[in-house]
Structure formats: structure tokens, C-alpha cells
Scaffold this motif. Sequence first.
Motif, mmCIF file in Angstrom:
data_model
loop_
_atom_site.group_PDB
_atom_site.id
_atom_site.type_symbol
_atom_site.label_atom_id
_atom_site.label_comp_id
_atom_site.label_asym_id
_atom_site.label_seq_id
_atom_site.Cartn_x
_atom_site.Cartn_y
_atom_site.Cartn_z
ATOM 1 N N UNK A 2 0.801 -1.148 0.078
ATOM 2 C CA UNK A 2 -0.130 0.189 -0.184
ATOM 3 C C UNK A 2 0.979 1.214 -0.075
ATOM 4 N N UNK A 3 1.673 1.088 0.796
ATOM 5 C CA UNK A 3 2.837 2.285 0.896
ATOM 6 C C UNK A 3 3.578 2.584 -0.602
ATOM 7 N N UNK A 4 3.890 1.457 -0.925
ATOM 8 C CA UNK A 4 4.584 1.450 -2.464
ATOM 9 C C UNK A 4 3.827 1.972 -3.533
ATOM 10 N N UNK A 5 2.429 1.688 -3.711
ATOM 11 C CA UNK A 5 1.557 2.213 -4.703
ATOM 12 C C UNK A 5 1.855 3.620 -4.543
ATOM 13 N N UNK A 6 1.680 4.312 -3.291
ATOM 14 C CA UNK A 6 1.547 5.546 -3.286
ATOM 15 C C UNK A 6 2.809 6.481 -3.563
ATOM 16 N N UNK A 7 3.999 5.488 -3.711
ATOM 17 C CA UNK A 7 5.190 6.325 -4.183
ATOM 18 C C UNK A 7 5.436 6.152 -5.766
ATOM 19 N N UNK A 8 4.541 5.372 -6.439
ATOM 20 C CA UNK A 8 4.796 5.215 -7.757
ATOM 21 C C UNK A 8 4.258 6.220 -8.853
ATOM 22 N N UNK A 9 4.919 6.368 -10.010
ATOM 23 C CA UNK A 9 4.307 7.618 -10.969
ATOM 24 C C UNK A 9 3.369 7.001 -11.942
ATOM 25 N N UNK A 10 2.875 7.904 -12.662
ATOM 26 C CA UNK A 10 1.751 7.648 -13.603
ATOM 27 C C UNK A 10 2.511 7.169 -15.073
ATOM 28 N N UNK A 11 3.533 7.965 -15.143
ATOM 29 C CA UNK A 11 4.351 7.610 -16.603
ATOM 30 C C UNK A 11 5.819 6.958 -16.154
ATOM 31 N N UNK A 12 6.220 6.157 -17.073
ATOM 32 C CA UNK A 12 7.548 5.690 -17.130
ATOM 33 C C UNK A 12 8.374 6.763 -16.860
ATOM 34 N N UNK A 13 9.518 6.485 -16.107
ATOM 35 C CA UNK A 13 10.481 7.242 -16.317
ATOM 36 C C UNK A 13 10.377 8.097 -14.896
ATOM 37 N N UNK A 14 9.217 8.155 -14.168
ATOM 38 C CA UNK A 14 9.187 8.905 -13.059
ATOM 39 C C UNK A 14 9.760 8.072 -11.951
ATOM 40 N N UNK A 15 9.283 6.830 -11.660
ATOM 41 C CA UNK A 15 9.753 6.017 -10.606
ATOM 42 C C UNK A 15 10.030 4.547 -11.271
ATOM 43 N N UNK A 16 10.965 4.006 -10.702
ATOM 44 C CA UNK A 16 11.423 2.507 -10.876
ATOM 45 C C UNK A 16 11.369 1.922 -9.749
ATOM 46 N N UNK A 17 11.258 0.637 -9.705
ATOM 47 C CA UNK A 17 10.945 -0.539 -8.672
ATOM 48 C C UNK A 17 12.596 -1.110 -8.675
ATOM 49 N N UNK A 18 12.980 -1.183 -7.463
ATOM 50 C CA UNK A 18 14.205 -1.852 -7.158
ATOM 51 C C UNK A 18 13.966 -3.023 -6.466
ATOM 52 N N UNK A 19 14.373 -4.279 -7.124
ATOM 53 C CA UNK A 19 14.348 -5.598 -6.270
ATOM 54 C C UNK A 19 15.637 -6.028 -6.078
#
Lengths: 327, 218
Positions: free
Chosen positions: A13-30
Motif C-alpha cells: 500500500x505504501x509502495x503504490x503511493x510512491x509510484x508515478x503515472x508515467x514511465x521514467x518517474x519511478x523505478x522499482x528496485x528488487x
Amino acid sequence: MQAFEYAKPATLKEAFGLLGAQWGEADLLAGGTDLLSLMKDYIHKPKRVVSLTGVKELKGIKSSSDGLHIGAMVTLEELLGNAQVRKEYLSLVQAARGVTSPQIRAMGTVGGDLCQRPRCWYFRNGFGLLAREGDGKELVPNGENRYHAILGNSGPAKFVSASSLGPALIALGAKLTIASGSGNRNVDADKFFLTPNDPASREVDLKPNEILTEIVVPPAAGTKNATYEVRQKEALDWPLATASVALKTSGSTVSSAKVVLGHVAPTPWNSAEAAQALVGKPLNESTAKAAAEAALAGATPLSQNRYKIQLAKVAVKRALLAAAGKA
Amino acid sequence: MSKIDSEDHGKKHPGKKGFSRRSFLQGIGISGGAVASLPKGLLAEPQAESGARVMGPGPVPVSLRINGKVHNLNIEPRVTLLDALRNHLDLTGAKKVCDRSVCGTCTVIVAGHPVYACGLLAIEAQGKDIQTIEGLLSTHGKAHPVPTAFVENDAQQCGFCTPGFVMAVKAFLDKHPNPTMEQVKQGLGGNLCRCGTYIGVRQAALDAAREMRGGKRA
């Protein structure tokens, strides 16, 4: 590497709030083994990096009546250490072992393997997923294409899917759970990988605000499965061609078959032709060879990669014989 | 913004005397410090329900536990563990070669696993035990069995891959105390040596295993 904001959410839930609507805004780090390289080469320049390493919901492997639920943040080493995986899903074990570096297996995750970007050197050098010069000229057909696609390459995409586990998961009939702030959706592993036709598209079915959370592998229930990988070196090398197979048998004949090739097309390549060549027949050296011929009959090699046809045939034949316990 | 590699900026100056390639590189890092002052709030503020704190892009406090000792740094989130070790802590045993999680020269042990320090952000290594080659050096006159076995087997030529190989061997033996040669081969599959010292490295791993089990050397 371009500077970025960093956040390490504890829940999805916290993660969803941090993501962007467009590519290039936020990347997920695994595991980071791919993302950091992409960022160092300025192929990815996210404004924010959202680390998933603190999200407990994405960890662990659970067995349930509908199959094995593998969290997207399970590392390849954890996958290999799971007793049920080792007992029932030989093809996953062989695919993960094909990632020959213990360091990559300790860092890299199952979700990361499925979502990693293609290794095409034009893409990695800033010419885009479709590898074009500024004037739109395609670079791959007359360029250095020895590692590029030999199947599914009639459109503008000539790269090969980099996923090691994808072919095995498709052959086993796995489903992926993809979550966003507005809920979950399930996608067949077979439908997750896409062949992009325009430079802005991605090669997997994920939106910028979505997270691959879980992989569900149906119960093996006697399905014979195996993966065979061909690479140039024994260790630390990318595959040239792989094949993952899953077979059900009735008596001595094959009643159903899935044959999925890796690193030969922009997506894992699910060969209906190879499956058709096997059903209703006994599995032996000659039927395995016939299936391999059928899988590659439609190959359209580029100027430098005709050799991959033979390697892919060998991968199909040996994976089939390994699944049948004859290799 | 110009392309400035993370090695070349935002580091503290150790104020060393004398001149070396390292101190020169560290010196020019000062002028790159301006990169740290990027505008805040590049993305929309996290939604109200998100409790996760957004840090950076400027320097943030990062605490690393290396070879049993805690080091407190103030570094940008983009700094890799390798750059933190080499450029901020002067722990230069882990080498930077490919910097793309391929070659193995930067191998360190994090939470018991061998990892490529170039492929891990320093900020992500917080709260975990980090072992580097410096931790295997002699402090009381006796070096760890792994580097000792490398010396005795002449398991290096140019030596650039050696620290990574030593850490890969240690991580492997910690989990496989009694390996076969075939297991050693597989277990060291994440490190490259362009001189081709694999034969010596594998034998060193087998010898070190015997030594660590308390056995006699052949």
C-alpha cells in the motif's frame, strides 16, 4: 548515474503511493543487478527509486491447493533452496541454475528475472528498444545481430527476451498476480511478455503504477518438466538458446505438451508446432528431434544468427529427453 | 546536467597527505559536489496513506556495519556499496572493473551471501553484516585460511580479480565446508579471471576448506 529520490516502503500500500503515472518517474528496485546497470548507462533515469526489499508481502514461497505461490522478491537462491521446487519443478531448478553466478542468484529475484530489460546492445547503448538511429533507420537487420531474434522478428522488435524463468513458468502454466492501488489482476505467464511495435511500449504487461507481486505455479501433478540451456561458456554467460518443456503422458504416449523456447524471440516462444508434433506419440529420440524441427521450421534468421537455429533445436531435443528421464 | 559518475562526487575528503591517483580523484570530487543540490520534490509528494519516507536525492545518513565495525556516512542514495567502500571509507580491496554486476572483482559478503558490491546501493546494505577482504587480513599475525591458500597455490597473476575471488571462495566455503572440485567450479561461477588462474584458485579453495575444517594440508 543520475541522482534520484529513494524510498523503502514497508507495505505494498505504501509502495503504490510512491509510484508515478508515467514511465521514467519511478523505478522499482528488487535485486538491483539490472536496474543499477541501466541507471549507470543512463538508459533508465528515474526521478525516484522505490525499493521493494522492505515489503514483506512479496517474500516467501507458500504451498497451497492451487499450486505454489512464489513471492516476486524471492531470490533465485531461495527458489533453488525450496524443497518442493526441487522435487516437482525440475525445469525451474535448471532454469535458475542456468544463471551461473552465485552472486546474481543471491541478489536477483524471481520478479526481477521476469521484469529485467532486454540485453540487446543497441538498447543498452541508448538506441531504444527498437534499435533505431535518429533518422529512424533500423540498426539490427544489417548490424551486429548475432545474439538477436530468430523467431517472431518480422516486426520492428528484434531483441530477445532476457528472462531465464519465463519459458519454464509458461511451460508449467503459471499465472502472475499484478497489483496496483486499485486492485489485483491475474495474467497468464504466456500473456505477460509482449512484442512492442512502437518505441514507447514495454516488453512486459506492466503499467508504471503496477507491481508484479506473486507467481502461482499450478501443482505439478506428475507433469514431467525440464529446461535445457545452450551458452558459449560453462559459467557466467547469457544463454544463446534455451528450451523449457512440460509433458503429460498417458501410458507411453504424450497426452499434452508445452514447449517454450527462450532467448530466440522478443518474448519466450511458446511453440504450438512442437507440442503438436509430440501429442499422441511416444517420447523418444526421433520424436524429440521431430518436435525440435517443428519448433524451428518457421525461423527467420538475421544476417549473423543462423547458427542459433541449430542451438535452439538441440535445446528443445535435450529438454524433452531430460523431462522424459532419457538424457 | 552533465553525466557525472557516482564515483566522482559527493564524497568527504579524507585529508590525506601526499599525492596518489586516489587522492587526486577524491580531490576532483569536491567540484562535483554541486550535483547534490538538485531541486527537492522531483515527483509529486507521496500520497497521504503512504508512510514511507522519501530521501534524497542529496546526501542522507547511511550506517554500514563492515567487518563488525559501524561506519556512519552522509551519502546520496545513488552511491553503490562499492563506491561507499572505496571512495568514502578507503576500503579499496574490492575492485571496480565492469561496474555492471558481471565480473566479480567487487565481490563482498552481505548477510552471509556473496554479492556484487557494484550492484547494490549502499543504502540498501544498511542493517546487514558486510564482510570485505580487509576483514580477512592479519590483525594478530595470522591471516584467514582463504588468502593464505591463494598465496600457497600461486592463485593469482596480475591479482586484480583476487580480492573478489577470495571473498567468493569464503562465501562458498562458509556454506559448503566440504566441497568437491566440481562444486568449487560451480560455486565460483560468478567471478572472472582474464589471466586464467582458475586452476590455482580452485585448488586454493579446496586447500582452504581442509584448513578451515581443521584438517592437515596435503
